[in-house]
Design a protein around this motif. Structure first.
Motif, PDB file in Angstrom:
ATOM      1  N   VAL A  44     -67.635  38.761  82.197  1.00 62.00           N
ATOM      2  CA  VAL A  44     -66.482  37.993  82.669  1.00 62.00           C
ATOM      3  C   VAL A  44     -66.672  37.633  84.140  1.00 62.00           C
ATOM      4  N   ALA A  45     -66.422  36.388  84.465  1.00 64.40           N
ATOM      5  CA  ALA A  45     -66.454  35.898  85.850  1.00 64.40           C
ATOM      6  C   ALA A  45     -65.017  35.626  86.286  1.00 64.40           C
ATOM      7  N   PRO A  46     -64.797  35.433  87.581  1.00 61.91           N
ATOM      8  CA  PRO A  46     -63.427  35.144  88.043  1.00 61.91           C
ATOM      9  C   PRO A  46     -62.863  33.901  87.366  1.00 61.91           C
ATOM     10  N   GLY A  47     -61.600  33.971  87.003  1.00 59.71           N
ATOM     11  CA  GLY A  47     -60.910  32.838  86.406  1.00 59.71           C
ATOM     12  C   GLY A  47     -60.162  32.050  87.470  1.00 59.71           C
ATOM     13  N   ILE A  48     -59.774  30.847  87.117  1.00 58.10           N
ATOM     14  CA  ILE A  48     -59.094  29.945  88.041  1.00 58.10           C
ATOM     15  C   ILE A  48     -57.900  29.304  87.330  1.00 58.10           C
ATOM     16  N   CYS A  49     -56.797  29.169  88.035  1.00 54.71           N
ATOM     17  CA  CYS A  49     -55.661  28.382  87.567  1.00 54.71           C
ATOM     18  C   CYS A  49     -55.354  27.341  88.620  1.00 54.71           C
ATOM     19  N   TYR A  50     -55.097  26.118  88.182  1.00 55.86           N
ATOM     20  CA  TYR A  50     -54.726  25.057  89.115  1.00 55.86           C
ATOM     21  C   TYR A  50     -53.937  23.993  88.363  1.00 55.86           C
ATOM     22  N   SER A  51     -53.253  23.168  89.110  1.00 49.62           N
ATOM     23  CA  SER A  51     -52.461  22.087  88.534  1.00 49.62           C
ATOM     24  C   SER A  51     -52.818  20.768  89.208  1.00 49.62           C
ATOM     25  N   PHE A  52     -52.703  19.689  88.459  1.00 48.03           N
ATOM     26  CA  PHE A  52     -52.807  18.336  89.000  1.00 48.03           C
ATOM     27  C   PHE A  52     -51.969  17.439  88.102  1.00 48.03           C
ATOM     28  N   GLU A  53     -51.325  16.461  88.712  1.00 46.18           N
ATOM     29  CA  GLU A  53     -50.409  15.574  88.013  1.00 46.18           C
ATOM     30  C   GLU A  53     -49.498  16.421  87.131  1.00 46.18           C
ATOM     31  N   ASN A  54     -49.446  16.167  85.818  1.00 50.52           N
ATOM     32  CA  ASN A  54     -48.601  16.991  84.952  1.00 50.52           C
ATOM     33  C   ASN A  54     -49.420  17.993  84.121  1.00 50.52           C
ATOM     34  N   TYR A  55     -50.617  18.310  84.589  1.00 56.32           N
ATOM     35  CA  TYR A  55     -51.487  19.260  83.901  1.00 56.32           C
ATOM     36  C   TYR A  55     -51.507  20.610  84.616  1.00 56.32           C
ATOM     37  N   HIS A  56     -51.524  21.675  83.825  1.00 53.91           N
ATOM     38  CA  HIS A  56     -51.777  23.016  84.358  1.00 53.91           C
ATOM     39  C   HIS A  56     -53.001  23.543  83.620  1.00 53.91           C
ATOM     40  N   VAL A  57     -54.040  23.895  84.361  1.00 53.89           N
ATOM     41  CA  VAL A  57     -55.319  24.288  83.769  1.00 53.89           C
ATOM     42  C   VAL A  57     -55.603  25.759  84.051  1.00 53.89           C
ATOM     43  N   GLU A  58     -55.969  26.473  82.998  1.00 56.97           N
ATOM     44  CA  GLU A  58     -56.459  27.851  83.120  1.00 56.97           C
ATOM     45  C   GLU A  58     -57.932  27.826  82.733  1.00 56.97           C
ATOM     46  N   MET A  59     -58.801  28.188  83.680  1.00 54.69           N
ATOM     47  CA  MET A  59     -60.240  28.260  83.412  1.00 54.69           C
ATOM     48  C   MET A  59     -60.625  29.723  83.212  1.00 54.69           C
ATOM     49  N   PHE A  60     -61.052  30.031  82.010  1.00 57.49           N
ATOM     50  CA  PHE A  60     -61.543  31.366  81.691  1.00 57.49           C
ATOM     51  C   PHE A  60     -63.064  31.310  81.813  1.00 57.49           C
ATOM     52  N   CYS A  61     -63.606  32.038  82.767  1.00 59.63           N
ATOM     53  CA  CYS A  61     -65.014  31.895  83.126  1.00 59.63           C
ATOM     54  C   CYS A  61     -65.855  33.089  82.673  1.00 59.63           C
ATOM     55  N   ARG A  62     -67.068  32.783  82.294  1.00 62.41           N
ATOM     56  CA  ARG A  62     -68.028  33.803  81.875  1.00 62.41           C
ATOM     57  C   ARG A  62     -69.375  33.517  82.516  1.00 62.41           C
ATOM     58  N   TYR A  63     -70.066  34.599  82.881  1.00 63.02           N
ATOM     59  CA  TYR A  63     -71.465  34.478  83.280  1.00 63.02           C
ATOM     60  C   TYR A  63     -72.279  34.371  82.000  1.00 63.02           C
ATOM     61  N   CYS A  64     -73.296  33.532  82.001  1.00 64.21           N
ATOM     62  CA  CYS A  64     -74.133  33.395  80.817  1.00 64.21           C
ATOM     63  C   CYS A  64     -75.559  33.039  81.233  1.00 64.21           C
ATOM     64  N   THR A  65     -76.469  33.138  80.268  1.00 63.64           N
ATOM     65  CA  THR A  65     -77.867  32.769  80.472  1.00 63.64           C
ATOM     66  C   THR A  65     -78.437  32.316  79.138  1.00 63.64           C
ATOM     67  N   PHE A  66     -79.722  32.049  79.085  1.00 63.30           N
ATOM     68  CA  PHE A  66     -80.363  31.592  77.856  1.00 63.30           C
ATOM     69  C   PHE A  66     -80.294  32.657  76.775  1.00 63.30           C
ATOM     70  N   SER A  67     -80.048  32.212  75.555  1.00 57.36           N
ATOM     71  CA  SER A  67     -80.157  33.067  74.380  1.00 57.36           C
ATOM     72  C   SER A  67     -81.433  32.639  73.672  1.00 57.36           C
ATOM     73  N   GLY A  68     -82.413  33.522  73.640  1.00 53.81           N
ATOM     74  CA  GLY A  68     -83.658  33.195  72.943  1.00 53.81           C
ATOM     75  C   GLY A  68     -84.704  32.495  73.787  1.00 53.81           C
ATOM     76  N   GLY A  69     -84.602  32.565  75.100  1.00 53.96           N
ATOM     77  CA  GLY A  69     -85.629  31.980  75.949  1.00 53.96           C
ATOM     78  C   GLY A  69     -85.253  30.632  76.527  1.00 53.96           C
ATOM     79  N   TYR A  70     -86.053  30.205  77.498  1.00 57.55           N
ATOM     80  CA  TYR A  70     -85.788  28.967  78.231  1.00 57.55           C
ATOM     81  C   TYR A  70     -85.809  27.749  77.313  1.00 57.55           C
ATOM     82  N   LYS A  71     -84.836  26.871  77.507  1.00 56.75           N
ATOM     83  CA  LYS A  71     -84.793  25.569  76.843  1.00 56.75           C
ATOM     84  C   LYS A  71     -84.227  24.587  77.852  1.00 56.75           C
ATOM     85  N   LYS A  72     -84.939  23.487  78.080  1.00 49.03           N
ATOM     86  CA  LYS A  72     -84.472  22.502  79.061  1.00 49.03           C
ATOM     87  C   LYS A  72     -83.123  21.918  78.615  1.00 49.03           C
ATOM     88  N   PRO A  73     -82.092  21.995  79.480  1.00 52.75           N
ATOM     89  CA  PRO A  73     -80.796  21.407  79.129  1.00 52.75           C
ATOM     90  C   PRO A  73     -80.884  19.887  78.988  1.00 52.75           C
TER      91      PRO A  73
END
Length: 143
Positions: free
Chosen positions: A69-98
């Motif tokens: 789990v990484a730090p989460g963020i909450c913010y608002s703009f216009e009529n939106y309220h956004v909750e960002m649930f963040c996670r640290y991640c890495t490759f599953s199964g080795g490097y693959k070019k995005p």
């Protein structure tokens, strides 16, 4: 007055070789041309980790392994309220070019060199928190 719209998002801080992956939003998208950590809306019935894995496949073609789990963020703009649930991640199964399925550019970068890049609003808040985090620095050193 417009009704408030609540959005729950899964966002991945993808770490690899001491760097983080960032991508540039498409010009015709909300916050077009701004940088972000990949992710997207959590669909009904999904948990954060499922949404994040799905979004990474959709946006980059890369399967991810959740590291924690990484730090989460909450913010608002216009009529939106956004909750960002963040996670640290890495490759599953080795490097693959995005791939650039939903972005105009993307790459791995030393996170301490991203301050000059224009980030989308919530991602800018997240970036600032990460750069001060000892946990983030420790994860960078491991992956």
């Amino acid at each position: 007055m417009s009704e408030r719209i609540n959005i729950k998002m899964a966002t991945g801080i993808f770490v690899y070789s001491g760097k983080v992956y960032i991508q540039k939003r498409l010009d015709n998208d909300l916050w077009g041309g701004k940088w972000e950590f990949p992710g997207g809306s959590i669909e009904k019935g999904e948990i954060v980790e499922q949404a994040l894995a799905r979004e990474y496949i959709e946006e980059t073609g890369v399967p991810v392994k959740i590291l924690g789990v990484a730090p989460g963020i909450c913010y608002s703009f216009e009529n939106y309220h956004v909750e960002m649930f963040c996670r640290y991640c890495t490759f599953s199964g080795g490097y693959k070019k995005p791939e650039m399925y939903e972005a105009s550019d993307g790459f791995f970068i030393n996170p301490f060199e991203i301050n000059g890049l224009p980030f989308a609003r919530g991602h800018a808040l997240l970036k600032d928190i990460l750069l001060k985090s000892s946990e983030f620095k420790a994860i960078l050193g491991k992956y």
